[in-house]
Design a protein around this motif. Structure first.
Motif, PDB file in Angstrom:
ATOM      1  N   GLY A  34     -10.533  -2.472  11.248  1.00  0.00           N
ATOM      2  CA  GLY A  34      -9.555  -2.267  10.187  1.00  0.00           C
ATOM      3  C   GLY A  34      -9.522  -0.864   9.626  1.00  0.00           C
ATOM      4  O   GLY A  34      -8.984  -0.639   8.539  1.00  0.00           O
ATOM      5  N   ARG A  35     -10.052   0.110  10.357  1.00  0.00           N
ATOM      6  CA  ARG A  35     -10.034   1.491   9.877  1.00  0.00           C
ATOM      7  C   ARG A  35      -8.643   2.110   9.988  1.00  0.00           C
ATOM      8  O   ARG A  35      -8.330   3.074   9.291  1.00  0.00           O
ATOM      9  N   VAL A  36      -7.831   1.589  10.902  1.00  0.00           N
ATOM     10  CA  VAL A  36      -6.459   2.064  11.072  1.00  0.00           C
ATOM     11  C   VAL A  36      -5.545   0.857  11.266  1.00  0.00           C
ATOM     12  O   VAL A  36      -5.992  -0.215  11.675  1.00  0.00           O
TER      13      VAL A  36
ATOM     14  N   PHE B 100      -2.978  10.061   8.920  1.00  0.00           N
ATOM     15  CA  PHE B 100      -3.442  10.226  10.294  1.00  0.00           C
ATOM     16  C   PHE B 100      -4.966  10.345  10.305  1.00  0.00           C
ATOM     17  O   PHE B 100      -5.538  11.144   9.557  1.00  0.00           O
ATOM     18  N   ARG B 101      -5.589   9.552  11.166  1.00  0.00           N
ATOM     19  CA  ARG B 101      -7.047   9.593  11.295  1.00  0.00           C
ATOM     20  C   ARG B 101      -7.426   9.797  12.761  1.00  0.00           C
ATOM     21  O   ARG B 101      -6.895   9.124  13.643  1.00  0.00           O
ATOM     22  N   PHE B 102      -8.344  10.711  13.007  1.00  0.00           N
ATOM     23  CA  PHE B 102      -8.750  11.039  14.361  1.00  0.00           C
ATOM     24  C   PHE B 102      -9.666   9.959  14.920  1.00  0.00           C
ATOM     25  O   PHE B 102     -10.623   9.541  14.269  1.00  0.00           O
ATOM     26  N   VAL B 103      -9.355   9.498  16.146  1.00  0.00           N
ATOM     27  CA  VAL B 103     -10.214   8.544  16.852  1.00  0.00           C
ATOM     28  C   VAL B 103     -10.444   9.042  18.272  1.00  0.00           C
ATOM     29  O   VAL B 103      -9.543   9.587  18.905  1.00  0.00           O
ATOM     30  N   ASP B 104     -11.675   8.869  18.770  1.00  0.00           N
ATOM     31  CA  ASP B 104     -11.986   9.211  20.151  1.00  0.00           C
ATOM     32  C   ASP B 104     -11.376   8.179  21.092  1.00  0.00           C
ATOM     33  O   ASP B 104     -11.076   7.049  20.689  1.00  0.00           O
ATOM     34  N   SER B 105     -11.253   8.540  22.363  1.00  0.00           N
ATOM     35  CA  SER B 105     -10.729   7.602  23.356  1.00  0.00           C
ATOM     36  C   SER B 105     -11.545   6.321  23.395  1.00  0.00           C
ATOM     37  O   SER B 105     -11.001   5.217  23.460  1.00  0.00           O
ATOM     38  N   SER B 106     -12.865   6.466  23.344  1.00  0.00           N
ATOM     39  CA  SER B 106     -13.747   5.303  23.464  1.00  0.00           C
ATOM     40  C   SER B 106     -13.795   4.467  22.192  1.00  0.00           C
ATOM     41  O   SER B 106     -14.358   3.373  22.180  1.00  0.00           O
ATOM     42  N   ASP B 107     -13.177   4.971  21.097  1.00  0.00           N
ATOM     43  CA  ASP B 107     -13.261   4.298  19.795  1.00  0.00           C
ATOM     44  C   ASP B 107     -11.939   3.665  19.381  1.00  0.00           C
ATOM     45  O   ASP B 107     -11.817   3.141  18.277  1.00  0.00           O
TER      46      ASP B 107
ATOM     47  N   ARG C  84       0.832  -1.205   0.000  1.00  0.00           N
ATOM     48  CA  ARG C  84       0.000   0.000   0.000  1.00  0.00           C
ATOM     49  C   ARG C  84       0.867   1.257   0.000  1.00  0.00           C
ATOM     50  O   ARG C  84       0.469   2.315  -0.464  1.00  0.00           O
ATOM     51  N   ASP C  85       2.091   1.159   0.573  1.00  0.00           N
ATOM     52  CA  ASP C  85       3.050   2.257   0.654  1.00  0.00           C
ATOM     53  C   ASP C  85       2.505   3.426   1.481  1.00  0.00           C
ATOM     54  O   ASP C  85       2.769   4.588   1.181  1.00  0.00           O
ATOM     55  N   ARG C  86       1.792   3.079   2.545  1.00  0.00           N
ATOM     56  CA  ARG C  86       1.207   4.120   3.395  1.00  0.00           C
ATOM     57  C   ARG C  86       0.777   3.478   4.698  1.00  0.00           C
ATOM     58  O   ARG C  86       0.177   2.413   4.709  1.00  0.00           O
ATOM     59  N   LEU C  87       1.094   4.141   5.824  1.00  0.00           N
ATOM     60  CA  LEU C  87       0.709   3.652   7.145  1.00  0.00           C
ATOM     61  C   LEU C  87      -0.464   4.480   7.651  1.00  0.00           C
ATOM     62  O   LEU C  87      -0.420   5.714   7.622  1.00  0.00           O
ATOM     63  N   VAL C  88      -1.518   3.810   8.126  1.00  0.00           N
ATOM     64  CA  VAL C  88      -2.713   4.503   8.632  1.00  0.00           C
ATOM     65  C   VAL C  88      -2.695   4.437  10.158  1.00  0.00           C
ATOM     66  O   VAL C  88      -2.691   3.339  10.734  1.00  0.00           O
ATOM     67  N   VAL C  89      -2.691   5.601  10.798  1.00  0.00           N
ATOM     68  CA  VAL C  89      -2.519   5.676  12.253  1.00  0.00           C
ATOM     69  C   VAL C  89      -3.656   6.485  12.872  1.00  0.00           C
ATOM     70  O   VAL C  89      -3.943   7.605  12.441  1.00  0.00           O
ATOM     71  N   GLY C  90      -4.280   5.916  13.902  1.00  0.00           N
ATOM     72  CA  GLY C  90      -5.309   6.625  14.654  1.00  0.00           C
ATOM     73  C   GLY C  90      -4.681   7.452  15.766  1.00  0.00           C
ATOM     74  O   GLY C  90      -3.905   6.925  16.569  1.00  0.00           O
ATOM     75  N   VAL C  91      -4.997   8.747  15.797  1.00  0.00           N
ATOM     76  CA  VAL C  91      -4.408   9.669  16.774  1.00  0.00           C
ATOM     77  C   VAL C  91      -5.479  10.636  17.279  1.00  0.00           C
ATOM     78  O   VAL C  91      -6.618  10.638  16.824  1.00  0.00           O
TER      79      VAL C  91
END
Length: 334
Positions: free
Chosen positions: A149-151, A134-141, A86-93
């Motif tokens: 598999g979203r991140v 970078f993808r925003f995730v809530d604490s509870s999520d 994919r050549d890309r890392l998806v990270v929830g922050v």
């Protein structure tokens, strides 16, 4: 007439300027019971008030925390082929946790200790100029975003606990923290026992929720979606204190010098990178970066850059690995 109007406007502007810069009034304890929109200000979006003793805390786990998986000799292509293709890392922050992971108001870019850590992991995995989504995730999520598999990873002050290890795999810790409190300067709150029937702000899905229920059973809880909302709640006199880790509280104190971090540590906790359950190759890949940034000095540079003015550390948390059975060659299997 026009000259008089101009003078009037100038006088009004000066009055507004003086009013806006006036010092914060002396701290006033919240009334009891806490109204849902105290002082005319609505509560932070998505937050709610939990009355004292309404919800029993989760029973404390007597299980030990399981160590992570050691790095092996495999390459990123062997450990995480799907991410390499994919050549890309998806990270929830997070995007509003000052010093840890926040959007710089000048550049509009995400930055902070956890954002830099994500970039170090991506560099070791994908090479120079690695792309990070970078993808925003809530604490509870956080756990759910990994399970669905979203991140690929969650790097968002995720404390390692036995119940969380049932649903998420973790790297070895990248930060240690102490749970303390942030209060308005001038308040008479020195520790959690002095809040009484006041209001404590905590973020939903955090370990601070149960800690508040255990340590302050007579207090209201203001439970928000984000830690940044807790700082706002204290500033608007909707909460008497924030209960959180000192790494989180240092960012709040840096944003608002009229607050203080108080109390002795209530708990020592460790943050680790969250990975979808069963993805052993990705865990080992992340841990190879954890070992590298310890050895080459990157970790201490990052820590001093973001927390040096507020916290001190002798070094990174100890590596924490589990015992693993060595794999036997094919011709030696029974």
């Amino acid at each position: 007439m026009r000259r008089l109007s101009t003078i009037t406007v100038a006088l009004l502007a000066s009055v507004l300027l003086v009013t806006g810069c006036s010092p914060r009034p002396d701290y006033v304890p919240l009334p009891e019971p806490l109204p849902l929109n105290f002082a005319g200000q609505p509560l932070p979006s998505g937050s709610h008030i939990e009355p004292a003793n309404k919800v029993a805390p989760e029973p404390a786990s007597d299980r030990e925390i399981l160590g992570s998986l050691r790095p092996d000799d495999a390459t990123p292509q062997e450990r995480v082929p799907r991410i390499v293709r994919r050549d890309r890392l998806v990270v929830g922050v997070d995007q509003s946790q000052y010093l840890l992971s926040f959007r710089d108001p000048v550049t509009g870019e995400l930055t902070g200790f956890e954002v830099e850590l994500a970039r170090e992991i991506a560099h070791d995995m994908l090479g120079t100029g690695a792309k990070v989504d970078f993808r925003f995730v809530d604490s509870s999520d956080r756990a759910k975003s990994l399970q669905e598999g979203r991140v690929d990873l969650v790097i968002r002050t995720m404390t390692v606990t036995p119940p969380r290890q049932d649903v998420v795999d973790f790297s070895t810790p990248y930060l240690s923290s102490n749970m303390r409190m942030l209060v308005p300067r001038g308040s008479n709150i020195v520790d959690i026992s002095t809040i009484g029937k006041g209001t404590i702000c905590v973020a939903d899905g955090s370990t601070a929720v149960d800690m508040a229920r255990v340590q302050a059973p007579d207090s209201y809880l203001l439970i928000t979606n984000r830690w940044a909302d807790c700082l706002m709640a204290v500033q608007q006199f909707q909460a008497d204190a924030v209960l959180a880790d000192d790494t989180i509280l240092s960012g709040m104190a840096a944003q608002d010098p009229s607050t203080d971090i108080v109390s002795l540590p209530l708990a020592n906790q460790f943050y680790a990178v969250g990975v979808k359950k069963g993805n052993e190759g990705l865990v080992r890949q992340v841990n190879s970066t954890m070992e590298r940034i310890r050895k080459d000095g990157t970790w201490i540079e990052m820590y001093n850059k973001w927390f040096g003015d507020y916290l001190s550390a002798a070094g990174p948390p100890l590596l924490h690995y589990r015992e693993e059975e060595e794999a036997l060659p094919d011709d030696q299997h029974p």
